[in-house]
Design an enzyme around this catalytic site. Sequence first.
Site, PDB file in Angstrom:
ATOM      1  N   TYR A 136     -72.231  17.721  68.112  1.00 28.72           N
ATOM      2  CA  TYR A 136     -71.405  17.526  66.927  1.00 28.72           C
ATOM      3  C   TYR A 136     -69.981  17.896  67.291  1.00 28.72           C
ATOM      4  O   TYR A 136     -69.686  19.052  67.592  1.00 28.72           O
ATOM      5  CB  TYR A 136     -71.956  18.407  65.804  1.00 28.72           C
ATOM      6  CG  TYR A 136     -71.276  18.290  64.455  1.00 28.72           C
ATOM      7  CD1 TYR A 136     -70.306  17.334  64.180  1.00 28.72           C
ATOM      8  CD2 TYR A 136     -71.628  19.176  63.435  1.00 28.72           C
ATOM      9  CE1 TYR A 136     -69.714  17.249  62.938  1.00 28.72           C
ATOM     10  CE2 TYR A 136     -71.041  19.103  62.178  1.00 28.72           C
ATOM     11  CZ  TYR A 136     -70.084  18.138  61.936  1.00 28.72           C
ATOM     12  OH  TYR A 136     -69.502  18.068  60.691  1.00 28.72           O
ATOM     13  N   LYS A 163     -72.513  13.223  67.104  1.00 32.06           N
ATOM     14  CA  LYS A 163     -71.800  12.874  65.890  1.00 32.06           C
ATOM     15  C   LYS A 163     -70.346  13.265  66.114  1.00 32.06           C
ATOM     16  O   LYS A 163     -70.050  14.424  66.410  1.00 32.06           O
ATOM     17  CB  LYS A 163     -72.348  13.618  64.675  1.00 32.06           C
ATOM     18  CG  LYS A 163     -71.531  13.347  63.413  1.00 32.06           C
ATOM     19  CD  LYS A 163     -71.655  14.427  62.372  1.00 32.06           C
ATOM     20  CE  LYS A 163     -70.657  14.182  61.243  1.00 32.06           C
ATOM     21  NZ  LYS A 163     -70.627  15.275  60.252  1.00 32.06           N
ATOM     22  N   VAL A 207     -72.844   9.642  59.813  1.00 28.94           N
ATOM     23  CA  VAL A 207     -73.177  10.797  58.983  1.00 28.94           C
ATOM     24  C   VAL A 207     -72.100  10.812  57.903  1.00 28.94           C
ATOM     25  O   VAL A 207     -71.016  11.352  58.103  1.00 28.94           O
ATOM     26  CB  VAL A 207     -73.194  12.095  59.811  1.00 28.94           C
ATOM     27  CG1 VAL A 207     -73.365  13.305  58.904  1.00 28.94           C
ATOM     28  CG2 VAL A 207     -74.347  12.049  60.829  1.00 28.94           C
TER      29      VAL A 207
END
Length: 303
Positions: A136, A163, A207
Amino acid sequence: MALELKGIIPPMVTPLNADGGLDEKGLEKLIEHLINGGVHGIFLLGTNGEAPSLSYALRKELITKACKYIRGRVPVLVGITDTSFSGSLDIAAHSKEAGADAVVVAPPYYLPISQEEMIDYLERLIPQLSLPVMMYNMPSCTKLHLSLETVKKAKELGAIGIKDSSGDMSYFYSLIEAFKETPEFSIIVGTELFLPETIIYGGHGAVAGGANFLPELFVDLYNASVAKNLEDIKILRNKVAFVNSSIYCVGKNASRITKGIKCALSVMDICEDHMALPLRKFENKEREKVKEYLDQFAGSQVA
């Protein structure tokens, strides 16, 4: 079977009661709202989930009950990022026990660290995790913008995707290019308006915080992007742009996006909009503005 991360994976908010406890009824209603909206996974304890502000006990309660309500219908990802190495391992172990499918790791926040220190951290952390790992990149909250070399090292160690919430489209394209020969490594965008380009140029999904309250919108935009239906993409992206320029702009503080998402869910009678301290929910004036924008959206005045 390897876990495939793609599509719309909402960074689910954490429904809370006025006393700071978990809003269990709201949690169940929110999960049903997301799954009925067609989402492809659910991400617990991310930025919109207010993870750093929650006690370990509350995080574990959320994980356990969310996995129970989801019942394996979509993959469950759990953020384990923490200032404490052992804290991350503890939440990861609990996630495995509760039935989650993967964990999400960002750089430990507060202390500034280098790329070399992050790689050393991952070399120690990933081998101790019993669930697949998604990286992330959230430099606005962690002080570190993961380099391409760090992401490649994470993949070598076993990470199954990343992400990226940096908002840097050039960097994002470099990720897609770097991993184009390994499509099983998922490239997921965190900036909602980048979703069409993400899919068309070889990425895997988003996301998207707005998918908490408008899951169908983002699922439809994802499907249109997969089909390369430019006419539908234009219409749907305009609707996403409306959300970005309206609900996300209510209030004056940087926390307004998470507050706006929770407020929208409360207006829709899905869950409470109480926040974990130091944040506080919107007052009546801001709530009425969010309701006005939702009414505009529902009335098909956005095109």
